[in-house]
Scaffold this motif. Structure first.
Motif, PDB file in Angstrom:
ATOM      1  N   TYR A  39      37.012  42.815  41.663  1.00 29.64           N
ATOM      2  CA  TYR A  39      35.623  43.266  41.652  1.00 29.64           C
ATOM      3  C   TYR A  39      35.552  44.780  41.883  1.00 29.64           C
ATOM      4  O   TYR A  39      36.389  45.339  42.592  1.00 29.64           O
ATOM      5  CB  TYR A  39      34.831  42.596  42.787  1.00 29.64           C
ATOM      6  CG  TYR A  39      34.986  41.101  42.872  1.00 29.64           C
ATOM      7  CD1 TYR A  39      36.083  40.538  43.507  1.00 29.64           C
ATOM      8  CD2 TYR A  39      34.020  40.258  42.344  1.00 29.64           C
ATOM      9  CE1 TYR A  39      36.228  39.168  43.599  1.00 29.64           C
ATOM     10  CE2 TYR A  39      34.156  38.882  42.433  1.00 29.64           C
ATOM     11  CZ  TYR A  39      35.258  38.337  43.066  1.00 29.64           C
ATOM     12  OH  TYR A  39      35.392  36.991  43.148  1.00 29.64           O
ATOM     13  N   TRP A  40      34.507  45.385  41.339  1.00 33.73           N
ATOM     14  CA  TRP A  40      34.178  46.773  41.654  1.00 33.73           C
ATOM     15  C   TRP A  40      32.759  46.824  42.200  1.00 33.73           C
ATOM     16  O   TRP A  40      31.816  46.285  41.582  1.00 33.73           O
ATOM     17  CB  TRP A  40      34.268  47.669  40.418  1.00 33.73           C
ATOM     18  CG  TRP A  40      35.639  48.179  40.150  1.00 33.73           C
ATOM     19  CD1 TRP A  40      36.507  47.755  39.195  1.00 33.73           C
ATOM     20  CD2 TRP A  40      36.314  49.236  40.848  1.00 33.73           C
ATOM     21  NE1 TRP A  40      37.668  48.481  39.246  1.00 33.73           N
ATOM     22  CE2 TRP A  40      37.577  49.391  40.247  1.00 33.73           C
ATOM     23  CE3 TRP A  40      35.965  50.072  41.919  1.00 33.73           C
ATOM     24  CZ2 TRP A  40      38.504  50.356  40.683  1.00 33.73           C
ATOM     25  CZ3 TRP A  40      36.877  51.013  42.342  1.00 33.73           C
ATOM     26  CH2 TRP A  40      38.134  51.150  41.725  1.00 33.73           C
ATOM     27  N   TYR A  41      32.645  47.457  43.369  1.00 33.78           N
ATOM     28  CA  TYR A  41      31.340  47.672  43.980  1.00 33.78           C
ATOM     29  C   TYR A  41      31.127  49.162  44.168  1.00 33.78           C
ATOM     30  O   TYR A  41      32.072  49.934  44.350  1.00 33.78           O
ATOM     31  CB  TYR A  41      31.257  46.999  45.355  1.00 33.78           C
ATOM     32  CG  TYR A  41      31.069  45.511  45.315  1.00 33.78           C
ATOM     33  CD1 TYR A  41      32.156  44.654  45.180  1.00 33.78           C
ATOM     34  CD2 TYR A  41      29.803  44.945  45.435  1.00 33.78           C
ATOM     35  CE1 TYR A  41      31.975  43.280  45.150  1.00 33.78           C
ATOM     36  CE2 TYR A  41      29.615  43.579  45.404  1.00 33.78           C
ATOM     37  CZ  TYR A  41      30.702  42.751  45.270  1.00 33.78           C
ATOM     38  OH  TYR A  41      30.512  41.404  45.240  1.00 33.78           O
ATOM     39  N   ARG A  42      29.875  49.518  44.210  1.00 35.28           N
ATOM     40  CA  ARG A  42      29.480  50.891  44.515  1.00 35.28           C
ATOM     41  C   ARG A  42      28.712  50.851  45.829  1.00 35.28           C
ATOM     42  O   ARG A  42      27.838  50.002  46.029  1.00 35.28           O
ATOM     43  CB  ARG A  42      28.609  51.424  43.387  1.00 35.28           C
ATOM     44  CG  ARG A  42      27.941  52.732  43.687  1.00 35.28           C
ATOM     45  CD  ARG A  42      27.104  53.199  42.527  1.00 35.28           C
ATOM     46  NE  ARG A  42      26.306  54.350  42.953  1.00 35.28           N
ATOM     47  CZ  ARG A  42      26.022  55.381  42.189  1.00 35.28           C
ATOM     48  NH1 ARG A  42      26.443  55.431  40.927  1.00 35.28           N
ATOM     49  NH2 ARG A  42      25.296  56.373  42.664  1.00 35.28           N
ATOM     50  N   GLN A  43      29.070  51.761  46.747  1.00 36.90           N
ATOM     51  CA  GLN A  43      28.408  51.810  48.048  1.00 36.90           C
ATOM     52  C   GLN A  43      27.665  53.127  48.186  1.00 36.90           C
ATOM     53  O   GLN A  43      28.263  54.199  48.075  1.00 36.90           O
ATOM     54  CB  GLN A  43      29.437  51.664  49.185  1.00 36.90           C
ATOM     55  CG  GLN A  43      28.807  51.612  50.562  1.00 36.90           C
ATOM     56  CD  GLN A  43      29.840  51.421  51.677  1.00 36.90           C
ATOM     57  OE1 GLN A  43      31.038  51.406  51.448  1.00 36.90           O
ATOM     58  NE2 GLN A  43      29.372  51.269  52.894  1.00 36.90           N
ATOM     59  N   LEU A 103      26.317  47.401  49.214  1.00 38.07           N
ATOM     60  CA  LEU A 103      27.295  47.334  48.139  1.00 38.07           C
ATOM     61  C   LEU A 103      26.644  46.664  46.932  1.00 38.07           C
ATOM     62  O   LEU A 103      26.080  45.577  47.051  1.00 38.07           O
ATOM     63  CB  LEU A 103      28.516  46.501  48.553  1.00 38.07           C
ATOM     64  CG  LEU A 103      29.577  47.181  49.410  1.00 38.07           C
ATOM     65  CD1 LEU A 103      29.076  47.435  50.820  1.00 38.07           C
ATOM     66  CD2 LEU A 103      30.839  46.336  49.432  1.00 38.07           C
ATOM     67  N   ARG A 104      26.741  47.311  45.801  1.00 34.94           N
ATOM     68  CA  ARG A 104      26.178  46.756  44.562  1.00 34.94           C
ATOM     69  C   ARG A 104      27.305  46.526  43.559  1.00 34.94           C
ATOM     70  O   ARG A 104      28.149  47.391  43.348  1.00 34.94           O
ATOM     71  CB  ARG A 104      25.118  47.702  44.000  1.00 34.94           C
ATOM     72  CG  ARG A 104      23.883  47.820  44.895  1.00 34.94           C
ATOM     73  CD  ARG A 104      22.868  48.772  44.297  1.00 34.94           C
ATOM     74  NE  ARG A 104      23.336  50.154  44.330  1.00 34.94           N
ATOM     75  CZ  ARG A 104      22.768  51.149  43.666  1.00 34.94           C
ATOM     76  NH1 ARG A 104      21.725  50.922  42.867  1.00 34.94           N
ATOM     77  NH2 ARG A 104      23.243  52.378  43.767  1.00 34.94           N
ATOM     78  N   LEU A 105      27.273  45.362  42.919  1.00 33.07           N
ATOM     79  CA  LEU A 105      28.347  44.941  42.032  1.00 33.07           C
ATOM     80  C   LEU A 105      28.252  45.635  40.684  1.00 33.07           C
ATOM     81  O   LEU A 105      27.211  45.591  40.023  1.00 33.07           O
ATOM     82  CB  LEU A 105      28.285  43.414  41.858  1.00 33.07           C
ATOM     83  CG  LEU A 105      29.365  42.775  41.018  1.00 33.07           C
ATOM     84  CD1 LEU A 105      30.740  42.972  41.660  1.00 33.07           C
ATOM     85  CD2 LEU A 105      29.071  41.285  40.848  1.00 33.07           C
ATOM     86  N   TYR A 111      33.056  42.560  37.428  1.00 34.94           N
ATOM     87  CA  TYR A 111      34.042  41.688  38.033  1.00 34.94           C
ATOM     88  C   TYR A 111      34.812  40.950  36.954  1.00 34.94           C
ATOM     89  O   TYR A 111      34.355  40.799  35.822  1.00 34.94           O
ATOM     90  CB  TYR A 111      33.405  40.716  39.031  1.00 34.94           C
ATOM     91  CG  TYR A 111      32.438  39.716  38.461  1.00 34.94           C
ATOM     92  CD1 TYR A 111      31.139  40.096  38.116  1.00 34.94           C
ATOM     93  CD2 TYR A 111      32.796  38.374  38.330  1.00 34.94           C
ATOM     94  CE1 TYR A 111      30.241  39.169  37.618  1.00 34.94           C
ATOM     95  CE2 TYR A 111      31.893  37.451  37.828  1.00 34.94           C
ATOM     96  CZ  TYR A 111      30.615  37.853  37.485  1.00 34.94           C
ATOM     97  OH  TYR A 111      29.717  36.936  36.994  1.00 34.94           O
ATOM     98  N   GLY A 163      28.198  43.312  36.293  1.00 30.89           N
ATOM     99  CA  GLY A 163      27.475  43.030  37.516  1.00 30.89           C
ATOM    100  C   GLY A 163      26.056  43.538  37.418  1.00 30.89           C
ATOM    101  O   GLY A 163      25.484  43.636  36.327  1.00 30.89           O
ATOM    102  N   TYR A 189      33.291  54.146  45.879  1.00 33.15           N
ATOM    103  CA  TYR A 189      33.594  52.990  45.033  1.00 33.15           C
ATOM    104  C   TYR A 189      34.641  52.105  45.714  1.00 33.15           C
ATOM    105  O   TYR A 189      35.700  52.584  46.128  1.00 33.15           O
ATOM    106  CB  TYR A 189      34.097  53.444  43.663  1.00 33.15           C
ATOM    107  CG  TYR A 189      33.007  54.096  42.846  1.00 33.15           C
ATOM    108  CD1 TYR A 189      32.753  55.467  42.956  1.00 33.15           C
ATOM    109  CD2 TYR A 189      32.214  53.344  41.975  1.00 33.15           C
ATOM    110  CE1 TYR A 189      31.739  56.062  42.222  1.00 33.15           C
ATOM    111  CE2 TYR A 189      31.199  53.939  41.243  1.00 33.15           C
ATOM    112  CZ  TYR A 189      30.960  55.296  41.374  1.00 33.15           C
ATOM    113  OH  TYR A 189      29.951  55.877  40.646  1.00 33.15           O
ATOM    114  N   LYS A 220      31.189  35.561  43.310  1.00 35.21           N
ATOM    115  CA  LYS A 220      30.878  36.951  43.609  1.00 35.21           C
ATOM    116  C   LYS A 220      29.957  36.972  44.817  1.00 35.21           C
ATOM    117  O   LYS A 220      29.181  36.049  45.046  1.00 35.21           O
ATOM    118  CB  LYS A 220      30.218  37.644  42.420  1.00 35.21           C
ATOM    119  CG  LYS A 220      28.977  36.960  41.911  1.00 35.21           C
ATOM    120  CD  LYS A 220      28.414  37.699  40.704  1.00 35.21           C
ATOM    121  CE  LYS A 220      27.188  36.978  40.180  1.00 35.21           C
ATOM    122  NZ  LYS A 220      26.538  37.690  39.075  1.00 35.21           N
TER     123      LYS A 220
END
Lengths: 114, 117
Positions: free
Chosen positions: A33-37, A43-45, A48, A58, A89, B104
């Motif tokens: 998964y990759w999230y942005r903070q 954290l927003r997706l 994935y 996401g 990230y 998720k």
């Protein structure tokens, strides 16, 4: 020790440039998964992937792209189309459902657009 | 859209005070629930999780959380905080759709905890 490696830790990008963030795991996890903070937004997706050669968007995929050619690797490209790319990230991985389900996180990449 | 709410954005406590951080989610079905902690300069790590069974879950470092299904809540508690608990805390939920989860996590916006000696 098994874990997730994100590189680089800090990254500076000029406006209009694409940049790729690396994420590698040796946990033998299927999903990544990759999230942005961002401050105050949690954290927003972004993207994935539950299996090699497959990935899903996401909540905030616009301006980003990914690939999943190997189980161990899930690189994220921040393109010039991303309007506000300065952020922290986070990459994560997980095993499939079960009582051990949960994320393991990398240490993050802080991207700054200059 | 499903969401997770953490109403306490910034909490300041003295050492030995009791802590309760709120977490509410908006989803009528089955969920798995998590609390993660991010210490300054460190990566996110799991504090505790709830999948099923006893709604009172104990985690690491003396933390516990109680799942109250009727209130869609999963509040985090600690009877006596320490300076080393200064960190950002994130609640997260994993949704079940049919016979499987969505694989998720949906995260809340986080609560920044500062503990003063």
């Amino acid at each position: 020790d098994g874990g997730i490696t994100q590189s680089p830790k800090y990254l500076f990008r000029k406006e209009g440039q694409n940049v790729t963030l690396s994420c590698e795991q040796n946990l033998n996890h299927d999903a990544m998964y990759w999230y942005r903070q961002d401050p105050g937004q949690g954290l927003r997706l972004i993207y994935y992937s539950q299996i090699v050669n497959d990935f899903q968007k996401g909540d905030i995929a616009e301006g980003y792209s990914v690939s999943r050619e190997k189980k161990e690797s899930f690189p994220l490209t921040v393109t010039s189309a991303q309007k506000n790319p300065t952020a922290f990230y986070l990459c994560a991985s997980s095993i499939p459902q079960g009582t051990n389900y949960g994320y393991t996180f990398g240490s993050g990449t802080r991207l700054t657009v200059v | 859209a499903q969401s997770v709410s953490q109403h306490n954005h910034h909490v300041i406590l003295s050492e030995a005070a009791s802590l309760e951080l709120g977490c509410n989610y908006s989803y009528g079905g089955t969920v798995n629930l998590f609390w993660y902690v991010q210490y300054p300069g460190q990566h996110l790590q799991l504090l505790l999780k709830y999948f099923s069974g006893d709604p009172l879950v104990k985690g690491i470092k003396g933390f516990e959380a109680e799942f109250i299904k009727s209130k869609f809540s999963f509040n985090l508690r600690k009877p006596s905080v320490q300076w080393s608990d200064t960190a950002e805390y994130f609640c997260a939920v994993n949704l079940w759709e049919g016979a499987r989860t969505t694989d998720k996590l949906i995260f809340g916006t986080g609560t920044r905890l500062q503990v003063f000696p």
